[in-house]
Scaffold this motif. Sequence first.
Motif, PDB file in Angstrom:
ATOM      1  N   VAL A 253      50.512   1.349  20.575  1.00  0.00           N
ATOM      2  CA  VAL A 253      49.246   1.470  21.309  1.00  0.00           C
ATOM      3  C   VAL A 253      49.500   1.545  22.811  1.00  0.00           C
ATOM      4  CG1 VAL A 253      47.089   0.276  21.873  1.00  0.00           C
ATOM      5  CG2 VAL A 253      47.897   0.336  19.504  1.00  0.00           C
ATOM      6  N   LEU A 254      50.364   0.665  23.320  1.00  0.00           N
ATOM      7  CA  LEU A 254      50.634   0.630  24.757  1.00  0.00           C
ATOM      8  C   LEU A 254      51.328   1.900  25.238  1.00  0.00           C
ATOM      9  CD1 LEU A 254      51.827  -3.076  25.116  1.00  0.00           C
ATOM     10  CD2 LEU A 254      49.715  -2.084  26.038  1.00  0.00           C
ATOM     11  N   MET A 255      52.278   2.404  24.451  1.00  0.00           N
ATOM     12  CA  MET A 255      53.002   3.590  24.885  1.00  0.00           C
ATOM     13  C   MET A 255      52.090   4.818  24.912  1.00  0.00           C
ATOM     14  SD  MET A 255      56.611   5.196  23.534  1.00  0.00           S
ATOM     15  CE  MET A 255      57.463   3.652  23.780  1.00  0.00           C
ATOM     16  N   GLU A 256      51.169   4.875  23.974  1.00  0.00           N
ATOM     17  CA  GLU A 256      50.202   5.971  23.981  1.00  0.00           C
ATOM     18  C   GLU A 256      49.347   5.900  25.243  1.00  0.00           C
ATOM     19  OE1 GLU A 256      47.843   9.159  23.251  1.00  0.00           O
ATOM     20  OE2 GLU A 256      49.646   8.616  22.110  1.00  0.00           O
ATOM     21  N   ALA A 257      48.962   4.680  25.625  1.00  0.00           N
ATOM     22  CA  ALA A 257      48.143   4.507  26.828  1.00  0.00           C
ATOM     23  C   ALA A 257      48.932   4.778  28.102  1.00  0.00           C
ATOM     24  CB  ALA A 257      47.569   3.089  26.855  1.00  0.00           C
ATOM     25  N   HIS A 258      50.188   4.326  28.160  1.00  0.00           N
ATOM     26  CA  HIS A 258      51.002   4.470  29.378  1.00  0.00           C
ATOM     27  C   HIS A 258      51.590   5.871  29.541  1.00  0.00           C
ATOM     28  CE1 HIS A 258      51.809  -0.139  29.253  1.00  0.00           C
ATOM     29  NE2 HIS A 258      50.748   0.135  29.969  1.00  0.00           N
ATOM     30  N   LEU A 259      52.155   6.398  28.447  1.00  0.00           N
ATOM     31  CA  LEU A 259      52.938   7.633  28.543  1.00  0.00           C
ATOM     32  C   LEU A 259      52.359   8.797  27.751  1.00  0.00           C
ATOM     33  CD1 LEU A 259      56.540   6.131  28.033  1.00  0.00           C
ATOM     34  CD2 LEU A 259      55.255   6.363  30.169  1.00  0.00           C
ATOM     35  N   GLY A 260      51.423   8.499  26.842  1.00  0.00           N
ATOM     36  CA  GLY A 260      50.923   9.546  25.959  1.00  0.00           C
ATOM     37  C   GLY A 260      51.964   9.949  24.933  1.00  0.00           C
ATOM     38  N   LEU A 261      52.870   9.024  24.578  1.00  0.00           N
ATOM     39  CA  LEU A 261      53.975   9.330  23.666  1.00  0.00           C
ATOM     40  C   LEU A 261      54.016   8.327  22.523  1.00  0.00           C
ATOM     41  CD1 LEU A 261      56.864   9.932  26.256  1.00  0.00           C
ATOM     42  CD2 LEU A 261      55.371  11.651  25.228  1.00  0.00           C
ATOM     43  N   ASP A 262      54.777   8.701  21.475  1.00  0.00           N
ATOM     44  CA  ASP A 262      55.067   7.818  20.360  1.00  0.00           C
ATOM     45  C   ASP A 262      56.459   7.222  20.592  1.00  0.00           C
ATOM     46  OD1 ASP A 262      56.514   7.703  17.437  1.00  0.00           O
ATOM     47  OD2 ASP A 262      54.394   7.171  17.300  1.00  0.00           O
ATOM     48  N   PRO A 263      56.719   5.970  20.162  1.00  0.00           N
ATOM     49  CA  PRO A 263      58.043   5.376  20.403  1.00  0.00           C
ATOM     50  C   PRO A 263      59.207   6.229  19.928  1.00  0.00           C
ATOM     51  CG  PRO A 263      56.529   3.703  19.632  1.00  0.00           C
ATOM     52  CD  PRO A 263      55.788   5.007  19.551  1.00  0.00           C
ATOM     53  N   HIS A 264      59.032   6.933  18.817  1.00  0.00           N
ATOM     54  CA  HIS A 264      60.150   7.720  18.280  1.00  0.00           C
ATOM     55  C   HIS A 264      60.502   8.897  19.185  1.00  0.00           C
ATOM     56  CE1 HIS A 264      62.949   8.870  15.162  1.00  0.00           C
ATOM     57  NE2 HIS A 264      62.497  10.100  15.213  1.00  0.00           N
ATOM     58  N   GLN A 265      59.545   9.317  20.010  1.00  0.00           N
ATOM     59  CA  GLN A 265      59.817  10.461  20.890  1.00  0.00           C
ATOM     60  C   GLN A 265      60.895  10.152  21.920  1.00  0.00           C
ATOM     61  OE1 GLN A 265      55.342  11.449  21.418  1.00  0.00           O
ATOM     62  NE2 GLN A 265      56.410  13.308  21.984  1.00  0.00           N
ATOM     63  N   LEU A 266      61.059   8.884  22.284  1.00  0.00           N
ATOM     64  CA  LEU A 266      62.101   8.544  23.244  1.00  0.00           C
ATOM     65  C   LEU A 266      63.475   8.708  22.618  1.00  0.00           C
ATOM     66  CD1 LEU A 266      60.480   5.457  24.993  1.00  0.00           C
ATOM     67  CD2 LEU A 266      60.581   7.821  25.796  1.00  0.00           C
ATOM     68  N   ARG A 267      63.622   8.287  21.376  1.00  0.00           N
ATOM     69  CA  ARG A 267      64.885   8.479  20.650  1.00  0.00           C
ATOM     70  C   ARG A 267      65.160   9.962  20.439  1.00  0.00           C
ATOM     71  NH1 ARG A 267      68.465   6.327  16.750  1.00  0.00           N
ATOM     72  NH2 ARG A 267      68.478   7.338  14.712  1.00  0.00           N
TER      73      ARG A 267
END
Length: 321
Positions: A253-267
């Motif tokens: 939820v936080l990453m969507e709000a901060h970056l507009g991304l899903d956690p897996h997208q960083l990997r």
Amino acid sequence: MTSSAADRKITALRGDGIALAEAADEFLSTHRVANPNTHRAYASAIDRTIAAIGGRDRLLADVTDAEISKALTALWGGCAPATWNRNRAAVASWLSWCSSKKRWAAPSVPAEAERRRENVDHTKAVARTKLERLLSRRDIPLRDKTLYRMLYETAARAAEILSLDVEDLDLDNRKAPVRSKGGDVEWVYWDAGTARLLPRLLRLPDGHCDGVVRTRGPLFLANRKPVPARRPGPEHICPHTGRPRLGYDRVRVLMEAHLGLDPHQLRHSAATHLGEAKVPLQLIMAKTRHKNPRTAMRYTRPGGEAVAEITAVLAPPRRTH
């Protein structure tokens, strides 16, 4: 054996007297969910489903397939396919184990609650310049900025990083051990960005003896102390602050709000950027800890910036006067 004794034995074998809580506890103590990350995810999905179908004291044999379908739909019907599939699989695995392994009378996940198609998105990797701009934003809280930077630099799964404890960190060598999907202990490595942020993150927050550094407990903490009804085990509580380990769903939820991304997208982005930098596939596999080259190649598909750059090769030659 008397008729009544035989009936009681059959009842015990069928699990007619097994409560949902007991069935869940037995399943969660098996080797198939021994991995801490898997255990935490399965326990969350199963506990929420049990609450939705009548509570921990209800008998397993009394629950119907339709009730399981209704509970899954109410809890995760509006979520992304990956979230639906992940939680559905946890509940299905539990119920299948109850009926096939223990021979208990148990419901199953019906056909109408089938697995959903997850579309392969080849645009998941974020351009390196854009990602660096996002990760450098000053309006993101320190905890979240450290987590996002660490996820990218380690190319690790979010659940692996969230399971880290302070005492796991080798700050001098910029590495820490994690338990992989298969249960093996492997190492993840980070670089200067994470190394600069971690010492700040480990300082106790205001009101907790300023200047003291956390030495034990979960690395990434939730903002609030848990309510008694949902208090996790002591290994998931910071001994300095009393706050629990930060959970994956909250991070999403936080990453969507901060970056507009899903956690897996960083990997995914980390693997793609390594591929674009012409890092050999074997080294990328070592970094991401993929065992199958075909799987790793899927994550190292060149991004738009790299394709745009090589397109210049196809341009007509410049005229010289």
